[in-house]
Design an enzyme around this catalytic site. Sequence first.
Site, PDB file in Angstrom:
ATOM      1  N   CYS A  53      22.762  47.943   1.040  1.00 29.14           N
ATOM      2  CA  CYS A  53      21.477  47.253   1.004  1.00 29.14           C
ATOM      3  C   CYS A  53      20.868  47.354  -0.394  1.00 29.14           C
ATOM      4  O   CYS A  53      20.771  48.448  -0.953  1.00 29.14           O
ATOM      5  CB  CYS A  53      20.525  47.884   2.026  1.00 29.14           C
ATOM      6  SG  CYS A  53      18.855  47.214   1.904  1.00 29.14           S
ATOM      7  N   CYS A  79      14.199  51.573   5.078  1.00 32.86           N
ATOM      8  CA  CYS A  79      14.383  50.508   4.097  1.00 32.86           C
ATOM      9  C   CYS A  79      13.025  49.883   3.776  1.00 32.86           C
ATOM     10  O   CYS A  79      12.352  49.361   4.662  1.00 32.86           O
ATOM     11  CB  CYS A  79      15.333  49.460   4.658  1.00 32.86           C
ATOM     12  SG  CYS A  79      15.567  48.071   3.546  1.00 32.86           S
ATOM     13  N   LYS A 126       2.620   4.507   1.415  1.00 31.02           N
ATOM     14  CA  LYS A 126       2.894   4.981   2.766  1.00 31.02           C
ATOM     15  C   LYS A 126       2.466   6.437   2.813  1.00 31.02           C
ATOM     16  O   LYS A 126       3.063   7.297   2.183  1.00 31.02           O
ATOM     17  CB  LYS A 126       4.373   4.848   3.106  1.00 31.02           C
ATOM     18  CG  LYS A 126       4.690   5.381   4.479  1.00 31.02           C
ATOM     19  CD  LYS A 126       5.923   4.758   5.050  1.00 31.02           C
ATOM     20  CE  LYS A 126       6.381   5.401   6.347  1.00 31.02           C
ATOM     21  NZ  LYS A 126       5.493   6.278   7.067  1.00 31.02           N
ATOM     22  N   LYS A 160      11.091   3.613   1.825  1.00 32.80           N
ATOM     23  CA  LYS A 160      10.993   5.064   1.645  1.00 32.80           C
ATOM     24  C   LYS A 160      11.566   5.474   0.284  1.00 32.80           C
ATOM     25  O   LYS A 160      12.550   4.911  -0.176  1.00 32.80           O
ATOM     26  CB  LYS A 160      11.787   5.779   2.750  1.00 32.80           C
ATOM     27  CG  LYS A 160      11.356   5.420   4.159  1.00 32.80           C
ATOM     28  CD  LYS A 160      10.125   6.180   4.553  1.00 32.80           C
ATOM     29  CE  LYS A 160      10.442   7.622   4.804  1.00 32.80           C
ATOM     30  NZ  LYS A 160      10.334   8.038   6.176  1.00 32.80           N
ATOM     31  N   GLU A 183       0.859  -1.197   0.000  1.00 33.53           N
ATOM     32  CA  GLU A 183       0.000   0.000   0.000  1.00 33.53           C
ATOM     33  C   GLU A 183       0.886   1.234   0.000  1.00 33.53           C
ATOM     34  O   GLU A 183       2.043   1.164   0.399  1.00 33.53           O
ATOM     35  CB  GLU A 183      -0.851   0.033   1.279  1.00 33.53           C
ATOM     36  CG  GLU A 183      -1.937  -1.001   1.343  1.00 33.53           C
ATOM     37  CD  GLU A 183      -2.754  -0.840   2.621  1.00 33.53           C
ATOM     38  OE1 GLU A 183      -3.259   0.269   2.884  1.00 33.53           O
ATOM     39  OE2 GLU A 183      -2.856  -1.826   3.364  1.00 33.53           O
ATOM     40  N   CYS A 189      17.627  49.741  -0.144  1.00 28.43           N
ATOM     41  CA  CYS A 189      17.624  51.159   0.206  1.00 28.43           C
ATOM     42  C   CYS A 189      18.999  51.812   0.082  1.00 28.43           C
ATOM     43  O   CYS A 189      19.129  53.018   0.261  1.00 28.43           O
ATOM     44  CB  CYS A 189      17.085  51.357   1.622  1.00 28.43           C
ATOM     45  SG  CYS A 189      18.230  50.798   2.887  1.00 28.43           S
ATOM     46  N   CYS A 249      20.934  45.306   7.287  1.00 25.20           N
ATOM     47  CA  CYS A 249      20.755  46.677   6.836  1.00 25.20           C
ATOM     48  C   CYS A 249      20.285  47.456   8.063  1.00 25.20           C
ATOM     49  O   CYS A 249      19.294  47.089   8.687  1.00 25.20           O
ATOM     50  CB  CYS A 249      19.692  46.739   5.738  1.00 25.20           C
ATOM     51  SG  CYS A 249      19.095  48.416   5.456  1.00 25.20           S
ATOM     52  N   TYR A 270      -6.161   1.766   7.028  1.00 24.54           N
ATOM     53  CA  TYR A 270      -5.366   0.656   6.512  1.00 24.54           C
ATOM     54  C   TYR A 270      -5.177  -0.507   7.470  1.00 24.54           C
ATOM     55  O   TYR A 270      -4.483  -1.455   7.170  1.00 24.54           O
ATOM     56  CB  TYR A 270      -4.000   1.144   6.032  1.00 24.54           C
ATOM     57  CG  TYR A 270      -3.280   2.085   6.977  1.00 24.54           C
ATOM     58  CD1 TYR A 270      -2.883   1.684   8.248  1.00 24.54           C
ATOM     59  CD2 TYR A 270      -2.988   3.389   6.578  1.00 24.54           C
ATOM     60  CE1 TYR A 270      -2.216   2.537   9.098  1.00 24.54           C
ATOM     61  CE2 TYR A 270      -2.321   4.254   7.425  1.00 24.54           C
ATOM     62  CZ  TYR A 270      -1.932   3.824   8.690  1.00 24.54           C
ATOM     63  OH  TYR A 270      -1.286   4.673   9.528  1.00 24.54           O
ATOM     64  N   ASP A 288       1.754  10.167   4.069  1.00 24.78           N
ATOM     65  CA  ASP A 288       2.534  11.085   4.890  1.00 24.78           C
ATOM     66  C   ASP A 288       1.582  11.989   5.651  1.00 24.78           C
ATOM     67  O   ASP A 288       1.405  13.152   5.329  1.00 24.78           O
ATOM     68  CB  ASP A 288       3.473  11.907   3.995  1.00 24.78           C
ATOM     69  CG  ASP A 288       4.592  12.524   4.810  1.00 24.78           C
ATOM     70  OD1 ASP A 288       4.762  12.122   5.973  1.00 24.78           O
ATOM     71  OD2 ASP A 288       5.282  13.407   4.284  1.00 24.78           O
TER      72      ASP A 288
HETATM   73  S1  IVH Z   1       0.180  -0.129   8.649  1.00 20.02           S
HETATM   74  C1  IVH Z   1       2.704  -0.848  12.896  1.00 20.02           C
HETATM   75  N1  IVH Z   1      -0.044   1.130   6.392  1.00 20.02           N
HETATM   76  O1  IVH Z   1       3.511   5.042   8.929  1.00 20.02           O
HETATM   77  C2  IVH Z   1       1.922   0.159  12.152  1.00 20.02           C
HETATM   78  N2  IVH Z   1       0.928   2.284   8.192  1.00 20.02           N
HETATM   79  O2  IVH Z   1       6.215   5.266   9.827  1.00 20.02           O
HETATM   80  C3  IVH Z   1       1.116  -0.480  11.092  1.00 20.02           C
HETATM   81  N3  IVH Z   1       1.559   4.613   7.658  1.00 20.02           N
HETATM   82  O3  IVH Z   1       2.764   4.652  12.308  1.00 20.02           O
HETATM   83  C4  IVH Z   1       0.477   0.500  10.255  1.00 20.02           C
HETATM   84  N4  IVH Z   1       0.879   4.578   5.589  1.00 20.02           N
HETATM   85  O4  IVH Z   1       1.011   5.727  10.816  1.00 20.02           O
HETATM   86  C5  IVH Z   1       0.373   1.195   7.661  1.00 20.02           C
HETATM   87  N5  IVH Z   1      -0.337   2.086   4.325  1.00 20.02           N
HETATM   88  C6  IVH Z   1       0.078   2.179   5.585  1.00 20.02           C
HETATM   89  C7  IVH Z   1       0.647   3.371   6.108  1.00 20.02           C
HETATM   90  C8  IVH Z   1       1.068   3.376   7.421  1.00 20.02           C
HETATM   91  C9  IVH Z   1       1.419   5.317   6.540  1.00 20.02           C
HETATM   92  C10 IVH Z   1       2.124   5.190   8.899  1.00 20.02           C
HETATM   93  C11 IVH Z   1       1.623   4.647  10.191  1.00 20.02           C
HETATM   94  C12 IVH Z   1       2.859   4.291  10.978  1.00 20.02           C
HETATM   95  C13 IVH Z   1       3.903   5.070  10.272  1.00 20.02           C
HETATM   96  C14 IVH Z   1       5.267   4.490  10.468  1.00 20.02           C
END
Ligand code: IVH
Length: 681
Positions: free
Chosen positions: A421, A445, A125, A330, A123, A424, A439, A234, A127
């Site tokens: 500056c 200014c 990740k 990442k 899935e 000015c 300045c 998720y 942010d």
């Molecule tokens: S599963 C043990 N699925 O990333 C946690 N987490 O850096 C299991 N996060 O604390 C969570 N996208 O808040 C899961 N598709 C995803 C996610 C996800 C973002 C977050 C989550 C976790 C953090 C860790």
Amino acid sequence: MNDQPQSPGPRPKAADAKAQHAWLCRAINWHNHLYYSKAEPEISDADYDRLMRDLEALEAEHPELQTPDSPTRQVGAGVRDDLAKVEHRVPMLSIENAMNEEEARAWLKRLSDDIGDVELICEPKYDGLSCELVYEDGKLKVASTRGDGKIGEDVTPNVKTIKSVPVKLKGKFPNRLEIRGEVYIEKKAFAELNERLEQEGAKTYVNPRNTASGSLRQLDARKSAARPLSAVWYQVANPEDAKLKSQAEAIDAMRAWGFVTSKDLLEGSPLQVKTLHGEQAVLELFRTFHTRRHGLPFEIDGMVVKVNDFAQQAELGVRSKSPRYLLAMKFPPEEKETVCERIEVQVGRTGAITPVAVMTPVMVGGVTVTHASLHNADEIERLGIRPGDTVMVHRAGDVIPQVLRVVKSAGGKPFHFPKACPRCGSELVKLDDEVVIRCPNHLGCPAQVLGAIVHFTARTAMNIEGLAEKNVQQLLEAGLVKDPADLFELHGKREQMLELERWGEKKIDNLLAEIEKAKSPTLARFIYGLGIRNVGETVAGLIANEVGSIDGLLAATEEQLNEIEGIGPIIAQSVITFLHDEHNRRLIERLQKHVTPQAVKKLAAGEGKFAGMTFVFTGALTKFTRDDAELMVRERGGKASSSVSKNTSYVVAGEKAGSKLKKASELGVKVISEDDFAAML
Ligand code: IVH
């Protein structure tokens, strides 16, 4: 966070990344503590954001320095102590990170060594900010932040404002259900929000993640409703209760109950949530996520690989902080080459001169980058950057453009700081104890005048809405204002204002009404608005209490200021230098003609209605700001404190008061409402 934060001490030299990192973490944790737990911030939001941005930039450049407990990965100071606490029945853990493909390969190899060929599911990740929802009998009972993983904060009213969170579940569900996911702000919504704030003259946000965090943790749910929060779900934290056997089943079950999942978000995009086997397939999908990330309407910073089968997950178990069955791959920070066409200097509010690289426009992380701050002469020297050089840029923390290094030198002339500056023409100065070049022409200014007026009107100062930088700029250019005092004479200049581009009757009416409203600020806001160096909001409050009035301020002596608890010689001197300046005095005297700060009555010890009493304010107040309420207590000879103890006389509880109420009842301290407090006044 268990350890009590410590004051950070002096900042180490820029060159030592490790020491910088440690210092920034210490400083941010300290300011979080002051802000969240003590509600007594020492620095402005902008200065705080700057620290956070420095840390984000540093970690983007040195990912090895980022620890899981870095403030960049934390939600404020863990738990805000005015939000009620919620214990997570199943701890909310973190995920092990792979910073590159090699680390991911090693993880996958360990996995297959452990349990052989295994079905995986991937899935995005997200942010954002993790969040847990607890349902009982199909109804949403509590929503909480992750906090320290064991105890989070109750954000139920705020989460209920998010459209994609079902308040009631659909279909068949177990009696109790614990659902986890991420709250975030879509890229477009973030841009629109910032645009609106800018138009209103309010402070803009640094990135969607911090904005989501701030909005979710608002005490006032109405305010978070005004923010465009989204959420995706998720994880089912108690899958056994729902008889779920795998993550794929959990996703389908969540969809059936009415949750938005990764499957829903990726619908219609070339990306998909699917089960797969083997290193090759995982890496391929990861690369697809990487190249496609910018096409998604929300920010993702990697891909999460999960063992699909829950029985296998259980077999693998959990290491100290993270489960063995999950990996976050990442994305590498995105870097692009471009040419530094020239180096310009910008002039800030306090006259600080900042060199900026102006570059051939280049897309980095889905955004066109043209400018990047070079910070100071040391940084220019460290980079060895000269006009014409080919440079590598990225966006620190995925947001702030930054020059990483020179890739190819063009042999141009080295950059020299100008002597004068650029705005000015005044001769620039460097004070002995500072790195920055300034300045000195604070009043003439144009860049500084603009900065001073914008600061004066800020939300935390005189709170005059409708004066975004662009608007102030227009007023300055038309010669309608030259300093903050001129704002109070704008009502006589309606006709000229109407001639400005994009200024209509309504906008002018609103602005004039705001200016009228600003005529009776607290003395603390007034003093803060003057923009005296080293005088933040808290210090301004301390000074206001001591001097009591504008006349008192004008008559203040260095000894008198030095004696105020919480004010040291540097601040005292900086205030006196400001007050001794002829122009500053004249400005204050002119402001005094229009502005009458609310009276601060100085009382001798033991005098006043609230003498000997201590008040603690908690929860969201609706009638007063917390600062004003505390000021009113002090004006009446009482004390305002941020923590409840047996010495507390009254806890004044606003909406959604949290842990302090519990403490009060434990200690038998009297709790009163905001109305009761108003009546006592
Ligand atoms: S599963 C043990 N699925 O990333 C946690 N987490 O850096 C299991 N996060 O604390 C969570 N996208 O808040 C899961 N598709 C995803 C996610 C996800 C973002 C977050 C989550 C976790 C953090 C860790």
